[in-house]
Design a protein around this motif. Sequence first.
Motif, short mmCIF file in Angstrom:
data_model
loop_
_atom_site.label_atom_id
_atom_site.label_comp_id
_atom_site.label_asym_id
_atom_site.label_seq_id
_atom_site.Cartn_x
_atom_site.Cartn_y
_atom_site.Cartn_z
N ARG A 59 33.60 61.07 36.10
CA ARG A 59 34.19 61.88 35.28
C ARG A 59 33.28 62.48 33.95
NH1 ARG A 59 39.79 58.55 35.21
NH2 ARG A 59 40.43 59.54 37.22
N ALA A 84 34.87 63.51 31.32
CA ALA A 84 35.54 63.13 30.17
C ALA A 84 36.53 61.98 30.48
CB ALA A 84 36.49 64.47 29.48
N SER A 85 37.14 61.59 29.52
CA SER A 85 37.94 60.36 29.82
C SER A 85 38.87 60.33 30.91
CB SER A 85 38.14 59.57 28.44
OG SER A 85 39.25 60.48 28.01
N SER A 96 41.99 60.01 30.56
CA SER A 96 43.08 60.21 29.59
C SER A 96 43.13 61.74 29.44
CB SER A 96 43.19 59.50 28.33
OG SER A 96 42.18 59.79 27.61
N ALA A 97 41.86 62.54 29.69
CA ALA A 97 42.03 63.91 29.27
C ALA A 97 42.46 64.56 30.59
CB ALA A 97 40.72 64.36 29.11
N TYR A 117 39.73 69.32 31.73
CA TYR A 117 38.65 68.69 30.73
C TYR A 117 37.86 67.76 31.51
CZ TYR A 117 41.60 71.33 27.55
OH TYR A 117 42.22 72.14 26.94
N ARG A 118 38.11 67.19 32.36
CA ARG A 118 37.35 66.03 33.15
C ARG A 118 36.16 66.73 33.78
NH1 ARG A 118 42.27 63.27 34.38
NH2 ARG A 118 42.22 64.07 36.52
N TRP A 165 34.60 69.91 33.15
CA TRP A 165 34.39 70.86 32.53
C TRP A 165 32.96 71.45 32.98
CZ3 TRP A 165 29.85 71.13 29.75
CH2 TRP A 165 29.27 69.82 29.48
#
Length: 120
Positions: free
Chosen positions: A14, A16-17, A19-20, A24-25, A27
Amino acid sequence: MLTRDTARPEGGGRAASGSAPAPYRQWPILTVLGGVVVGLLLSLAEARVGILVVGGSLLLGAVLRRFVPSVGMLAVRSRFTDLLTYSVLGTLIVVLALMAQPNPWLELPFLEEVIRFTVH
């Protein structure tokens, strides 16, 4: 020993983390695809500019694949293969857009010699 699964491409985690939210993961791929969509829409008004944006988006994908450690779904195969694919396709699209007729922005004189020997 048999291979039963394929290894994830390096950088294929991913972007991004966890939790995003999902957009957003991922992008990097959304940025490249968004650029391609904008280029296709621009090509309805001005073909050459739109095609240049499409080629530039692929070159941006190569830059992201090279410098961002985790690019999510932008990572398809190994880093080398992705860089080579995005770079070659992006460069070819940009060069062909610059050479498009009428009134090309880029002229390569050696191509006339190649065509003369292959066609005649």
